[in-house]
Scaffold this active site. Structure first.
Site, PDB file in Angstrom:
ATOM      1  N   THR A  84      10.356  -8.037 -12.006  1.00  0.00           N
ATOM      2  CA  THR A  84       9.649  -9.319 -12.164  1.00  0.00           C
ATOM      3  C   THR A  84       8.545  -9.410 -11.118  1.00  0.00           C
ATOM      4  OG1 THR A  84      11.648 -10.336 -13.006  1.00  0.00           O
ATOM      5  CG2 THR A  84       9.960 -11.833 -12.166  1.00  0.00           C
ATOM      6  N   GLY A 103       0.834  -1.200   0.000  1.00  0.00           N
ATOM      7  CA  GLY A 103       0.000   0.000   0.000  1.00  0.00           C
ATOM      8  C   GLY A 103       0.871   1.253   0.000  1.00  0.00           C
ATOM      9  N   THR A 104       1.950   1.203   0.746  1.00  0.00           N
ATOM     10  CA  THR A 104       2.871   2.352   0.806  1.00  0.00           C
ATOM     11  C   THR A 104       3.401   2.670  -0.587  1.00  0.00           C
ATOM     12  OG1 THR A 104       3.537   1.782   3.060  1.00  0.00           O
ATOM     13  CG2 THR A 104       5.063   3.165   1.798  1.00  0.00           C
ATOM     14  N   CYS A 123       2.497   6.679  17.233  1.00  0.00           N
ATOM     15  CA  CYS A 123       2.622   6.285  15.831  1.00  0.00           C
ATOM     16  C   CYS A 123       3.332   4.948  15.730  1.00  0.00           C
ATOM     17  CB  CYS A 123       3.411   7.327  15.053  1.00  0.00           C
ATOM     18  SG  CYS A 123       2.647   8.938  15.171  1.00  0.00           S
ATOM     19  N   GLN A 163      -7.581   0.740   3.769  1.00  0.00           N
ATOM     20  CA  GLN A 163      -8.416   0.213   4.853  1.00  0.00           C
ATOM     21  C   GLN A 163      -9.823  -0.173   4.402  1.00  0.00           C
ATOM     22  OE1 GLN A 163      -7.743  -0.642   7.977  1.00  0.00           O
ATOM     23  NE2 GLN A 163      -5.620   0.041   7.999  1.00  0.00           N
ATOM     24  N   ASN A 177      -7.152   4.833   9.099  1.00  0.00           N
ATOM     25  CA  ASN A 177      -6.719   3.580   9.707  1.00  0.00           C
ATOM     26  C   ASN A 177      -6.798   3.593  11.232  1.00  0.00           C
ATOM     27  OD1 ASN A 177      -4.590   5.446   8.657  1.00  0.00           O
ATOM     28  ND2 ASN A 177      -3.350   4.365  10.163  1.00  0.00           N
ATOM     29  N   ALA A 185      -2.891  -6.032  -0.173  1.00  0.00           N
ATOM     30  CA  ALA A 185      -3.482  -7.374  -0.022  1.00  0.00           C
ATOM     31  C   ALA A 185      -3.571  -7.809   1.437  1.00  0.00           C
ATOM     32  CB  ALA A 185      -2.652  -8.388  -0.816  1.00  0.00           C
ATOM     33  N   HIS A 186      -2.601  -7.384   2.262  1.00  0.00           N
ATOM     34  CA  HIS A 186      -2.568  -7.944   3.633  1.00  0.00           C
ATOM     35  C   HIS A 186      -3.660  -7.395   4.536  1.00  0.00           C
ATOM     36  CE1 HIS A 186      -0.419  -4.746   6.088  1.00  0.00           C
ATOM     37  NE2 HIS A 186      -0.199  -4.295   4.873  1.00  0.00           N
TER      38      HIS A 186
HETATM   39  C1  PLP Z   1      -4.527   3.849   5.289  1.00  0.00           C
HETATM   40  C2  PLP Z   1      -3.251   3.111   5.033  1.00  0.00           C
HETATM   41  N1  PLP Z   1      -2.471   3.480   4.008  1.00  0.00           N
HETATM   42  C3  PLP Z   1      -1.336   2.850   3.725  1.00  0.00           C
HETATM   43  C4  PLP Z   1      -0.886   1.802   4.483  1.00  0.00           C
HETATM   44  C5  PLP Z   1       0.403   1.133   4.142  1.00  0.00           C
HETATM   45  O1  PLP Z   1       0.188  -0.140   3.601  1.00  0.00           O
HETATM   46  P1  PLP Z   1       1.381  -1.236   3.568  1.00  0.00           P
HETATM   47  O2  PLP Z   1       1.576  -1.710   4.958  1.00  0.00           O
HETATM   48  O3  PLP Z   1       0.885  -2.314   2.644  1.00  0.00           O
HETATM   49  O4  PLP Z   1       2.573  -0.571   3.017  1.00  0.00           O
HETATM   50  C6  PLP Z   1      -1.651   1.388   5.587  1.00  0.00           C
HETATM   51  C7  PLP Z   1      -1.179   0.294   6.457  1.00  0.00           C
HETATM   52  O5  PLP Z   1      -1.445   0.251   7.633  1.00  0.00           O
HETATM   53  C8  PLP Z   1      -2.875   2.056   5.856  1.00  0.00           C
HETATM   54  O6  PLP Z   1      -3.646   1.688   6.885  1.00  0.00           O
END
Ligand code: PLP
Length: 392
Positions: free
Chosen positions: A237, A71-72, A325, A179, A151, A200-201
């Site tokens: 890849t 997600g990041t 945090c 989320q 989140n 995905a997680h």
């Molecule tokens: C709102 C939100 N954005 C981004 C992320 C980051 O996702 P990832 O852990 O897959 O990098 C999170 C993870 O907690 C999240 O809650």
């Protein structure tokens, strides 16, 4: 001892069906999807099927999905990719002060690169005012990035109203939906998103794989430069087992959504009303209705979130503090500060996030355990003692 996992906002367990779908791609199905031979063709088919499954979950076309490592990465891709591709049109970005650091820190980086970022505040429930977005728009605004759900406090943002504004002005709209995807219905057309981040997680898939929805025709720079994978937008890849697991998790989430959302919502509401009813000086953070179906975030007077989380852990309950945090950062959370929770109360915050394996008995267990823990901690809290003395 009973073990109850109530931290699904942090991550979710991989569902057995997802693991089963992934396993062949750690074994015999090891081909590189870019290879011409049969092993490459087999993994290519698997990756493209997963792309369809993820696209279907959010009402997108498969060609609009780019797989990422998280997600990041999806957030970084969206912000930097749009900023650098459109900087000849303008250098202004609008976001909110309660975004995840995966959005806030790329914004800080872009400021160092000469971009100008407006950080909108939120109200006490954590809502961004669409009017404030409209007011912040400038002729040089190229991107608005507002998260779909927070989140920490679970508040759902009025993304449909925000995208109406961005469309009127021809500005790209990105939403961090990490989320929400897989937890509530997400439809990129209804939301009006041009870019949408997922991981995905958070939906019972594996860690280390995410995706960015990029609406057809959106001008964006590639995130990784290298080979031509992901149509040249994200070289490297592909993480085939991870992508296959993401696809399976997306398909399962889609088929279970109609039953899972009301089930989680009813457990969430019972947990909230039970805890507020059993303890005094406890406050719900986030919007009472416009919130994720699995999120409960409370601030509890005269106790520390860390002590609460550790005491719950000893009772077999995995929850998260809403105050820091990270475990090493003792500052109050930027989200709680933004909604006006005072420093000391913010430090006494706790987040429960429900998930697939939880049931009513888990809710009862927490309702039994937490009030006792709070009473014990308050009995030794100097703050609680001086408050009692003041009131005597
Ligand atoms: C709102 C939100 N954005 C981004 C992320 C980051 O996702 P990832 O852990 O897959 O990098 C999170 C993870 O907690 C999240 O809650």
């Amino acid at each position: 001892m009973r073990r109850i996992y109530l931290d699904h906002a942090a991550t979710t367990p991989v569902r057995p069906e997802v693991l089963e779908a992934m396993l062949p791609y750690f074994g015999d199905e090891f081909g590189n999807p870019s290879s011409i031979h049969f092993l490459g063709q087999e993994t290519r088919v698997a990756v493209e099927e997963a792309r369809e499954q993820v696209a279907r979950l959010i009402g997108a076309e498969a060609s609009e999905i780019v797989f990422t490592s998280s997600g990041t990465e999806a957030d970084n891709f969206a912000l930097k990719g749009i900023a650098f591709a459109n900087r000849n049109r303008g250098k202004h970005i609008i976001t909110s002060s309660i975004e995840h650091h995966a959005v806030l820190n790329p914004c800080h980086f872009l400021e160092e690169q000469g971009f100008d970022v407006t950080y909108l505040g939120v109200d006490r429930d954590g809502l961004v005012d669409p009017e404030a977005v409209a007011k912040a728009v400038r002729p040089d605004t190229i991107l608005v990035s507002i998260m779909h759900a927070n989140n920490e406090i679970g508040t759902l943002q009025p993304v449909e109203q925000i995208s109406t504004i961005t469309r009127e002005h021809g500005i790209c709209f990105h939403t961090d939906a990490v989320q929400t995807v897989g937890r509530i219905p997400v439809d990129v057309e209804a939301i009006g998103a041009d870019l949408l981040s997922m991981a995905a997680h958070k939906l019972y898939g594996p860690k280390g794989v995410g995706a960015l929805f990029i609406r057809r025709g959106t001008k964006i720079h590639p995130f990784m430069h290298g080979g031509g994978q992901e149509k040249g937008r994200r070289a490297s890849t592909e993480n085939v087992p991870g992508i296959v697991g993401f696809g399976k998790a997306a398909a399962m989430a889609r088929s279970e959504m109609d039953t899972e959302v009301p089930r989680l919502t009813s457990m969430r509401d019972r947990l909230i009303s039970g805890l507020l009813g059993k303890m005094d000086r406890v406050y719900l953070n986030g919007h009472p209705q416009l919130r994720l179906p699995n999120n409960v975030n409370l601030s509890i007077d005269f106790v520390e979130g860390e002590s609460l989380a550790v005491s719950l852990d000893l009772e077999g309950i995995a929850a998260s503090t809403g105050s820091a945090c990270t475990s090493t950062d003792m500052h109050a959370s930027h989200v709680l500060t933004a909604i006006g929770v005072s420093g000391i109360l913010a430090r006494g915050s706790l987040r429960f996030s429900l998930g697939h394996a939880n049931d009513d008995a888990d809710v009862d267990y927490v309702l039994d355990a937490l009030p006792g823990i709070v009473n014990r901690l308050r009995a030794i809290s100097p703050l609680a003692r001086s408050d009692r003395a003041r009131n005597e």
